[in-house]
Design a protein around this motif. Structure first.
Motif, PDB file in Angstrom:
ATOM      1  N   ALA A 198      19.317  40.907   3.975  1.00  0.00           N
ATOM      2  CA  ALA A 198      19.700  40.093   2.825  1.00  0.00           C
ATOM      3  C   ALA A 198      21.213  39.966   2.679  1.00  0.00           C
ATOM      4  CB  ALA A 198      19.109  40.685   1.549  1.00  0.00           C
ATOM      5  N   ALA A 199      21.966  40.601   3.571  1.00  0.00           N
ATOM      6  CA  ALA A 199      23.431  40.516   3.530  1.00  0.00           C
ATOM      7  C   ALA A 199      23.929  39.813   4.785  1.00  0.00           C
ATOM      8  CB  ALA A 199      24.028  41.914   3.418  1.00  0.00           C
ATOM      9  N   ALA A 200      25.223  39.501   4.802  1.00  0.00           N
ATOM     10  CA  ALA A 200      25.812  38.845   5.972  1.00  0.00           C
ATOM     11  C   ALA A 200      25.625  39.727   7.206  1.00  0.00           C
ATOM     12  CB  ALA A 200      27.290  38.581   5.729  1.00  0.00           C
ATOM     13  N   PHE A 201      25.301  39.109   8.337  1.00  0.00           N
ATOM     14  CA  PHE A 201      25.096  39.854   9.570  1.00  0.00           C
ATOM     15  C   PHE A 201      26.441  40.162  10.228  1.00  0.00           C
ATOM     16  CE2 PHE A 201      20.691  37.798  10.602  1.00  0.00           C
ATOM     17  CZ  PHE A 201      20.183  38.335   9.430  1.00  0.00           C
ATOM     18  N   PRO A 202      26.559  41.314  10.880  1.00  0.00           N
ATOM     19  CA  PRO A 202      27.734  41.560  11.715  1.00  0.00           C
ATOM     20  C   PRO A 202      27.621  40.729  12.984  1.00  0.00           C
ATOM     21  CG  PRO A 202      26.146  43.323  11.976  1.00  0.00           C
ATOM     22  CD  PRO A 202      25.600  42.429  10.894  1.00  0.00           C
ATOM     23  N   PRO A 203      28.691  40.633  13.769  1.00  0.00           N
ATOM     24  CA  PRO A 203      28.589  39.912  15.040  1.00  0.00           C
ATOM     25  C   PRO A 203      27.504  40.543  15.921  1.00  0.00           C
ATOM     26  CG  PRO A 203      30.880  40.308  14.477  1.00  0.00           C
ATOM     27  CD  PRO A 203      30.066  41.105  13.499  1.00  0.00           C
ATOM     28  N   MET A 204      26.576  39.745  16.392  1.00  0.00           N
ATOM     29  CA  MET A 204      25.488  40.248  17.226  1.00  0.00           C
ATOM     30  C   MET A 204      24.838  39.096  17.965  1.00  0.00           C
ATOM     31  SD  MET A 204      22.982  41.191  14.006  1.00  0.00           S
ATOM     32  CE  MET A 204      21.402  41.275  14.820  1.00  0.00           C
ATOM     33  N   GLY A 205      24.166  39.430  19.064  1.00  0.00           N
ATOM     34  CA  GLY A 205      23.521  38.408  19.864  1.00  0.00           C
ATOM     35  C   GLY A 205      24.483  37.835  20.897  1.00  0.00           C
ATOM     36  N   PRO A 206      24.173  36.646  21.441  1.00  0.00           N
ATOM     37  CA  PRO A 206      22.980  35.852  21.134  1.00  0.00           C
ATOM     38  C   PRO A 206      21.726  36.438  21.783  1.00  0.00           C
ATOM     39  CG  PRO A 206      24.238  34.795  22.866  1.00  0.00           C
ATOM     40  CD  PRO A 206      25.045  35.972  22.436  1.00  0.00           C
ATOM     41  N   PHE A 207      20.585  36.222  21.122  1.00  0.00           N
ATOM     42  CA  PHE A 207      19.327  36.784  21.571  1.00  0.00           C
ATOM     43  C   PHE A 207      18.438  35.704  22.188  1.00  0.00           C
ATOM     44  CE2 PHE A 207      20.716  39.541  18.056  1.00  0.00           C
ATOM     45  CZ  PHE A 207      20.747  40.762  18.714  1.00  0.00           C
ATOM     46  N   ASP A 208      17.667  36.123  23.171  1.00  0.00           N
ATOM     47  CA  ASP A 208      16.676  35.237  23.777  1.00  0.00           C
ATOM     48  C   ASP A 208      15.391  35.215  22.971  1.00  0.00           C
ATOM     49  OD1 ASP A 208      18.162  34.624  26.342  1.00  0.00           O
ATOM     50  OD2 ASP A 208      18.044  36.806  26.485  1.00  0.00           O
ATOM     51  N   VAL A 231      19.529  34.135  11.048  1.00  0.00           N
ATOM     52  CA  VAL A 231      18.808  34.399  12.292  1.00  0.00           C
ATOM     53  C   VAL A 231      19.064  33.279  13.298  1.00  0.00           C
ATOM     54  CG1 VAL A 231      16.515  34.524  13.337  1.00  0.00           C
ATOM     55  CG2 VAL A 231      17.012  35.852  11.278  1.00  0.00           C
ATOM     56  N   ALA A 232      19.062  32.046  12.830  1.00  0.00           N
ATOM     57  CA  ALA A 232      19.323  30.910  13.714  1.00  0.00           C
ATOM     58  C   ALA A 232      20.676  31.050  14.404  1.00  0.00           C
ATOM     59  CB  ALA A 232      19.261  29.602  12.924  1.00  0.00           C
ATOM     60  N   GLY A 233      21.631  31.649  13.689  1.00  0.00           N
ATOM     61  CA  GLY A 233      22.957  31.836  14.262  1.00  0.00           C
ATOM     62  C   GLY A 233      23.022  32.900  15.340  1.00  0.00           C
ATOM     63  N   THR A 234      21.995  33.751  15.419  1.00  0.00           N
ATOM     64  CA  THR A 234      21.976  34.795  16.451  1.00  0.00           C
ATOM     65  C   THR A 234      21.125  34.415  17.652  1.00  0.00           C
ATOM     66  OG1 THR A 234      19.986  35.996  15.672  1.00  0.00           O
ATOM     67  CG2 THR A 234      22.089  36.486  14.572  1.00  0.00           C
ATOM     68  N   LEU A 235      20.390  33.312  17.543  1.00  0.00           N
ATOM     69  CA  LEU A 235      19.412  32.932  18.561  1.00  0.00           C
ATOM     70  C   LEU A 235      20.022  31.933  19.546  1.00  0.00           C
ATOM     71  CD1 LEU A 235      16.330  33.499  19.040  1.00  0.00           C
ATOM     72  CD2 LEU A 235      15.887  31.397  17.761  1.00  0.00           C
ATOM     73  N   ARG A 236      19.738  32.134  20.810  1.00  0.00           N
ATOM     74  CA  ARG A 236      20.172  31.138  21.795  1.00  0.00           C
ATOM     75  C   ARG A 236      19.488  29.800  21.500  1.00  0.00           C
ATOM     76  NH1 ARG A 236      23.168  33.023  25.929  1.00  0.00           N
ATOM     77  NH2 ARG A 236      23.055  35.256  26.436  1.00  0.00           N
ATOM     78  N   PRO A 237      20.121  28.688  21.851  1.00  0.00           N
ATOM     79  CA  PRO A 237      19.528  27.373  21.547  1.00  0.00           C
ATOM     80  C   PRO A 237      18.103  27.203  22.068  1.00  0.00           C
ATOM     81  CG  PRO A 237      21.802  27.121  22.254  1.00  0.00           C
ATOM     82  CD  PRO A 237      21.456  28.568  22.469  1.00  0.00           C
ATOM     83  N   ASP A 238      17.780  27.866  23.175  1.00  0.00           N
ATOM     84  CA  ASP A 238      16.428  27.756  23.730  1.00  0.00           C
ATOM     85  C   ASP A 238      15.630  29.046  23.528  1.00  0.00           C
ATOM     86  OD1 ASP A 238      17.866  29.334  25.433  1.00  0.00           O
ATOM     87  OD2 ASP A 238      17.333  28.262  27.271  1.00  0.00           O
ATOM     88  N   GLY A 239      16.065  29.881  22.559  1.00  0.00           N
ATOM     89  CA  GLY A 239      15.400  31.152  22.320  1.00  0.00           C
ATOM     90  C   GLY A 239      14.120  31.015  21.509  1.00  0.00           C
ATOM     91  N   TRP A 240      13.444  32.143  21.332  1.00  0.00           N
ATOM     92  CA  TRP A 240      12.146  32.185  20.671  1.00  0.00           C
ATOM     93  C   TRP A 240      12.191  33.112  19.460  1.00  0.00           C
ATOM     94  CZ3 TRP A 240       7.651  29.698  22.656  1.00  0.00           C
ATOM     95  CH2 TRP A 240       7.828  29.071  23.898  1.00  0.00           C
ATOM     96  N   LEU A 241      11.514  32.689  18.377  1.00  0.00           N
ATOM     97  CA  LEU A 241      11.418  33.475  17.149  1.00  0.00           C
ATOM     98  C   LEU A 241       9.954  33.751  16.832  1.00  0.00           C
ATOM     99  CD1 LEU A 241      12.521  34.621  14.409  1.00  0.00           C
ATOM    100  CD2 LEU A 241      12.325  32.281  13.515  1.00  0.00           C
TER     101      LEU A 241
END
Length: 285
Positions: A198-208, A231-241
């Motif tokens: 529920a808070a701002a995420f630290p730098p992380m990813g990008p995740f597949d 979450v969208a900001g941590t996901l690769r453009p072609d990644g899966w959720l």
């Protein structure tokens, strides 16, 4: 002793402010059951007295322990089954083609509790990635107590009996007295850190691949939208959720589109314009 309305309002307000978890009226019994051990650890006979202490002494550590206690930590190995099957049948074939140059897969298990989901993901990737491929899995949770357990990677017989097939137990775990401990060959690819969704995420990813299952149901619509945006900001453009079976992005965040995967669903970022749904169009998630 039953909590007063004022005491329940204090706890529900604290949990909502610090973790965005909504405790509606009627959950007083849950609060009392979860906080009673904390009251006893503090030498107090009732939850009411413990809540009064938390109000009189607004110490971050007391508030953290309350939030930890009221965070739902229900989990098991291969929980709900189908998402892990589709990770093998649907997601990995796609990623093996797209990541042929890098030959590595990066996965995030959000709200990972005591670690069963990240270690399940590690077993799946260890057993199904071709030779020469590597993987990294990040498990996050708001509860420091759960993270400590996850990092230890040690489980009771009852816990490994919940969803973990015997061949995988023998292959990926070692006996440690009356417990089972994750083998070093698996543990080396899994890391853990504290994160408040529920808070701002630290730098992380990008995740597949991102697994964030059975947690959005505890948030209000606005918080769900904010979490999905991050979450969208941590996901690769072609990644899966992957979300829980009772959760969806539909009507909440139009950045994502639903993809049928076997007998379950996954989500991918749209390739066209990405816009969040207006508040008036949002239904219950």
């Amino acid at each position: 002793m039953t909590l007063t309305a004022q005491e329940f309002a204090f706890i529900s307000g604290l949990v909502r402010r610090d973790a965005a978890i909504v405790l509606e009226a009627g959950k007083e019994y849950l609060v009392e059951a979860r906080l009673l051990p904390l009251a006893r650890q503090s030498g107090l006979p009732t939850v009411s007295e413990f809540v009064n202490l938390a109000q009189q002494r607004p110490e971050p550590e007391i508030h953290r322990r309350i939030v930890d206690a009221l965070t739902t930590n229900e989990t098991s190995f291969f929980r709900d089954g189908e998402p892990f099957k589709q990770l093998v049948d649907t997601v990995l074939p796609d990623l093996l083609a797209r990541r042929a140059a890098a030959r590595t897969i990066k996965v995030w298990s959000a709200a990972s509790s005591s670690g069963q989901e990240p270690y399940t993901l590690a077993m799946v990737l260890h057993d199904h990635l071709p030779p020469g491929w590597t993987f990294d899995i990040l498990g996050t949770d708001i509860s420091t107590e759960m993270l400590t357990r996850a990092e230890a990677g040690q489980y009771t017989q009852l816990e490994v009996n919940r969803g973990l097939p015997a061949p995988l137990l023998v292959k990926h775990f070692e006996r440690n007295g009356a417990h089972w401990k994750v083998a070093p060959t698996l543990r080396k690819n899994v890391s853990f850190r504290r994160l408040n969704l529920a808070a701002a995420f630290p730098p992380m990813g990008p995740f597949d691949v991102v697994f964030i299952r059975n947690v959005l149901i505890y948030f209000d619509v606005q918080t769900k939208r904010q979490v999905l945006q991050r979450v969208a900001g941590t996901l690769r453009p072609d990644g899966w959720l992957f979300l829980g079976s009772a959760e969806t992005t539909i009507g909440i965040d139009d950045r994502f589109e639903r993809v049928v995967a076997g007998r379950t669903s996954a989500y991918k970022l749209r390739t066209g314009p990405k816009t969040a749904a207006p508040v008036s169009a949002v239904g219950k998630g």
